[in-house]
Structure formats: C-alpha cells, structure tokens
Write an enzyme that holds these catalytic residues in place. Structure first.
Site, PDB file in Angstrom:
ATOM      1  N   ASP A 199      35.081  67.931 -65.136  1.00  0.00           N
ATOM      2  CA  ASP A 199      34.137  68.269 -64.075  1.00  0.00           C
ATOM      3  C   ASP A 199      32.991  67.262 -64.157  1.00  0.00           C
ATOM      4  O   ASP A 199      32.258  67.222 -65.146  1.00  0.00           O
ATOM      5  CB  ASP A 199      33.629  69.705 -64.274  1.00  0.00           C
ATOM      6  CG  ASP A 199      32.680  70.165 -63.170  1.00  0.00           C
ATOM      7  OD1 ASP A 199      31.964  69.312 -62.606  1.00  0.00           O
ATOM      8  OD2 ASP A 199      32.632  71.380 -62.895  1.00  0.00           O
ATOM      9  N   TYR A 218      26.858  66.556 -53.551  1.00  0.00           N
ATOM     10  CA  TYR A 218      25.527  66.847 -53.030  1.00  0.00           C
ATOM     11  C   TYR A 218      24.427  66.670 -54.066  1.00  0.00           C
ATOM     12  O   TYR A 218      23.258  66.871 -53.763  1.00  0.00           O
ATOM     13  CB  TYR A 218      25.448  68.252 -52.427  1.00  0.00           C
ATOM     14  CG  TYR A 218      26.085  69.359 -53.243  1.00  0.00           C
ATOM     15  CD1 TYR A 218      25.443  69.894 -54.347  1.00  0.00           C
ATOM     16  CD2 TYR A 218      27.329  69.858 -52.895  1.00  0.00           C
ATOM     17  CE1 TYR A 218      26.028  70.901 -55.084  1.00  0.00           C
ATOM     18  CE2 TYR A 218      27.924  70.873 -53.620  1.00  0.00           C
ATOM     19  CZ  TYR A 218      27.273  71.395 -54.719  1.00  0.00           C
ATOM     20  OH  TYR A 218      27.862  72.387 -55.444  1.00  0.00           O
ATOM     21  N   LYS A 219      24.757  66.269 -55.285  1.00  0.00           N
ATOM     22  CA  LYS A 219      23.739  66.031 -56.307  1.00  0.00           C
ATOM     23  C   LYS A 219      23.376  64.538 -56.292  1.00  0.00           C
ATOM     24  O   LYS A 219      22.724  64.072 -55.370  1.00  0.00           O
ATOM     25  CB  LYS A 219      24.246  66.495 -57.666  1.00  0.00           C
ATOM     26  CG  LYS A 219      24.603  67.987 -57.735  1.00  0.00           C
ATOM     27  CD  LYS A 219      24.956  68.397 -59.139  1.00  0.00           C
ATOM     28  CE  LYS A 219      25.598  69.753 -59.289  1.00  0.00           C
ATOM     29  NZ  LYS A 219      25.158  70.829 -58.443  1.00  0.00           N
ATOM     30  N   ARG A 239      14.275  72.774 -65.754  1.00  0.00           N
ATOM     31  CA  ARG A 239      15.233  71.677 -65.637  1.00  0.00           C
ATOM     32  C   ARG A 239      14.680  70.606 -64.699  1.00  0.00           C
ATOM     33  O   ARG A 239      14.280  70.900 -63.564  1.00  0.00           O
ATOM     34  CB  ARG A 239      16.570  72.217 -65.121  1.00  0.00           C
ATOM     35  CG  ARG A 239      17.759  71.370 -65.442  1.00  0.00           C
ATOM     36  CD  ARG A 239      19.040  72.048 -65.019  1.00  0.00           C
ATOM     37  NE  ARG A 239      19.106  72.219 -63.572  1.00  0.00           N
ATOM     38  CZ  ARG A 239      20.238  72.252 -62.873  1.00  0.00           C
ATOM     39  NH1 ARG A 239      21.395  72.166 -63.491  1.00  0.00           N
ATOM     40  NH2 ARG A 239      20.223  72.416 -61.572  1.00  0.00           N
ATOM     41  N   PHE A 279      29.620  75.946 -66.230  1.00  0.00           N
ATOM     42  CA  PHE A 279      29.070  76.611 -65.052  1.00  0.00           C
ATOM     43  C   PHE A 279      29.962  77.807 -64.738  1.00  0.00           C
ATOM     44  O   PHE A 279      31.191  77.691 -64.775  1.00  0.00           O
ATOM     45  CB  PHE A 279      29.052  75.634 -63.869  1.00  0.00           C
ATOM     46  CG  PHE A 279      28.359  76.160 -62.655  1.00  0.00           C
ATOM     47  CD1 PHE A 279      26.971  76.203 -62.594  1.00  0.00           C
ATOM     48  CD2 PHE A 279      29.080  76.609 -61.565  1.00  0.00           C
ATOM     49  CE1 PHE A 279      26.321  76.695 -61.474  1.00  0.00           C
ATOM     50  CE2 PHE A 279      28.441  77.100 -60.438  1.00  0.00           C
ATOM     51  CZ  PHE A 279      27.059  77.148 -60.390  1.00  0.00           C
TER      52      PHE A 279
END
Length: 402
Positions: A200, A225-226, A374, A131
């Site tokens: 990560d 938050y995922k 996705r 990312f």
C-alpha cells in the site's frame, strides 16, 4: 527560547528557501497564507486543473458527448494515466491501471495475490498497524479465499512467514507515525518464503522513491489524492508486475476488463496486461482532473523531492525541539532518514483541541485518535519559512513565548 535563537531559525529558513530548487513549483498550486501541512490527507489544487475540468465538462461532454470516448481519449484514460504515475513509483509503462477506490484495489490485489500463490497456501499476513480499511478488506479476502488472517507487526514479518503464507499486505509508510518500512528487504524475505506481497503506497507515492520494478514487487495499490494532488476522492491505482499479468485473476471481473468489452459475451475472457485490473466504466471527470494534476510533476525528479522532504522534516523537528516546552510533545516519527516518510507525528496529551487551535491560527495539520498531531510535508509546495512558522505557532498554542 531567546529572541536571538528564534531569529536564527527564521534566518536559516529564509536561506533554505532561497537555495531551494523546488521552491518555484509552489506557483503551480492554488495556495494562500495558510501553512498547509495536510497534503498527506488531501493535496493542494494544481492551478491548471479547474480549466481542464471545465473543458472536459463543457466541450468533451457538453459538445462531443459520446464521441469523447474515442475522440477525447476517455476509453484509454485508465492505462494512460497509469503510465504517468509509473515513474513516480519506479515502474515501467504497462503495469499500472487507474480506477476505482483504494479499498476496491486492495481487494483486487490481495485476492489476486492469493490466487497467484503456490497451491496449498492458506494464510494471509497483514500489517497489524494498518489503516483500518486495509484490515477489514484483508479479513474479507481471507474469508473469500479460505485463508487464515494473521495480523503481524511489519518488523516481525520475516519471522512470521512460513510454508502456509500465500500473501502479505503491508504499508510502505505508516499513516499515523510516518514510519517508512524497508520495502526491498521485506519484499525479498516474502519472496524467499515463496509468498507474494501487496504494498500500500498511499503515504509514499509522490513523496519518496519506491522502486517497484527494481525490487520485484508483485502488486501494489495507492490513492492519488494525497501527494499526487488528484483531488478529493480521485481514483486509485493498481500495479501488477508485468510477468504476473497473464495469471492475474481479478476477483472483480467487469466488462471494462474483458478482452472484447463490446462483444457483450456471457463468458468472461480477461484483457491482456494491466487492463485486466479494470472493472466498470471509469469515473471520467475525476480521472481527467487527476491527469491534469499529474502535469505538475513534469520535469520533477523524485530523488529531489525526497531530499527536500527529509530537509523539511529535519528542520521542523529541530524547530519543535527549540520552541516547544520540553516534555509537552513527543515525536513518534523515526529520526533516521531511511525510516521516515514525509510527515512528522507528535504525541500530545490534548492533541485534538491543540490541532483545532492550530488551524484557527492558520497552521493546518490533522489529528489522529487518541493523541497524535500529524503534519504532512509536501515538498512541491511547502517551504522552510512555513515550516518554521508552524513550529513557532505550535509553541505559542502550547503556551510558550518565543
């Protein structure tokens, strides 16, 4: 595709939902008729969070005010909530502290790893497909520590390691493709080379077993938050293995990580244990919303979550193959279970407009530039009938009658 074949998949979806031991967990979330396949970007709202936040605002802040730092447990929230996350990533208590953003924690962990590395090592390896923010921060950490930064494909890390390597920053699951990398093998290879690893976990925590302690991971970071459903911008976390904590030298020492935070000393003395990963005053509102959200995990074994995740993604790929015109999309997510996270990424020439049309039809995934559709599968609240519907609507959007 024939009506009979489509009906067969729909019937199987209903049978799979009926046998799903995790299916009852859906009632713990605020959901509607939309097929929500974007929990790998923002998890759904757990039903108990609004009431908890109201209590924090009205009673803890509104009535108790400053007393809540002690009486409502505000002061100990970062480590207390860290201990709630710990079982989901395979960590014993006392090694995770919650606070700050993922980006800030990447910086703390990576610079801290370089400072823990043997003397004379001046190279940082970073996942070349990471990312973007991880790459930006790795570059900054390299400048700060006087290291050379080398972007490397994760599969090539073992051959890229050398006597100069101080630390390696890797993603457990690739955010675009959903590929899961071999955390145990890569961690072992990095340790054999005398370096430290920072993992990560943003796209794996809450979706699959991680095993931080079991595999001897040095440091790890992740968002909440995922798949952890903590809410937009909820605080991230930092893991520092217990035997490294007394040597962990955070590049962001703050009064909250001081051994005597209220001593207001001009000189810094780090707190013991994971507490030295703290920096400044915690974001109490978002932190306690996260704490309430984590209660949906009570009694939920992560192995069962992983089993359902694989079943959902397998079924989605099967439905896509059956429904979508051949050659219209291409899966870039590995078919092998050991190499797959909890999402499916489909390459599609006009992915941006297609995703917009899917959302208009009540199937919410997301688009990643330049050509990736996705779809994230959160096993706590996504079912098989929804999965079949998503593939069927995708086929309809792409122009196939099913």
């Amino acid at each position: 595709m024939s009506e009979r074949a489509a009906g067969s998949l729909a019937e199987r979806a209903a049978e799979l939902d009926a046998a799903d031991e995790l299916g009852k967990l859906r009632e713990r979330f605020v959901l509607d008729d939309v097929v929500y396949l974007d929990g790998n970007s923002l998890g759904a709202l757990p039903v108990d969070v609004p009431g908890r936040v109201e209590d924090v605002v009205r009673r803890q802040w509104g009535e108790l005010r400053i007393r809540s730092w002690e009486e409502s447990g505000w002061w100990t929230a970062p480590e207390r909530i860290g201990d709630r996350i710990a079982p989901l990533v395979g960590a014993a208590p006392g090694q995770i502290v919650v606070g700050d953003s993922t980006s800030v924690n990447v910086f703390k962990a990576l610079v801290g790893a370089v400072r823990l590395a043997p003397e004379g090592r001046d190279e940082i390896l970073v996942d070349a497909t990471t990312f973007p923010t991880d790459g930006y921060i790795a570059a900054s950490a390299a400048r700060l520590t006087g290291c050379e930064l080398r972007p490397v494909d994760p599969a090539e890390v073992p051959s890229a390691l050398g006597p100069r390597t101080a630390a390696v920053l890797l993603n457990h699951v690739d955010y675009r493709t959903g590929r899961q990398y071999d955390l145990p093998a890569l961690t072992a290879a990095i340790h054999a080379a005398g370096a430290l690893v920072v993992w990560d976990l943003c796209h794996s925590a809450g979706a699959l077993p991680v095993g931080l302690d079991e595999h001897g991971v040095d440091l790890a970071i992740g968002c909440t938050y995922k798949y952890l459903n903590g809410g937009p911008g909820s605080p991230a976390y930092l893991y520092v293995r217990s035997d490294l904590q007394d040597r962990f030298d955070s590049p962001l020492p703050g009064w909250n990580s001081h051994a005597e935070p209220f001593g207001m000393s001009p000189s810094y003395e780090p707190a013991p244990g994971a507490l030295r990963g703290r920096v400044g005053t915690p974001d109490i509102l978002s932190m306690l919303a996260l704490e309430a959200a984590l209660e949906v995990w009570d009694g939920v074994p992560i192995d069962a979550v992983r089993a359902k995740s694989l079943a959902l993604t397998d079924f989605f790929l099967e439905c896509v193959e059956a429904y979508v015109p051949q050659g219209r999309v291409e899966s870039v997510t590995p078919a092998a279970a050991a190499e797959r996270g909890s999402q499916v990424a489909l390459r599609c020439a006009d992915a941006g407009p297609v995703m917009k049309r899917l959302i208009d039809r009540g199937v919410v995934g997301d688009f990643r530039h330049p050509d990736i559709l996705r779809f994230g599968f959160t096993p706590l609240y996504v079912g098989f009938k929804e999965t079949e519907r998503a593939a069927r609507v995708l086929a309809e959007v792409l122009g196939q009658e099913v």
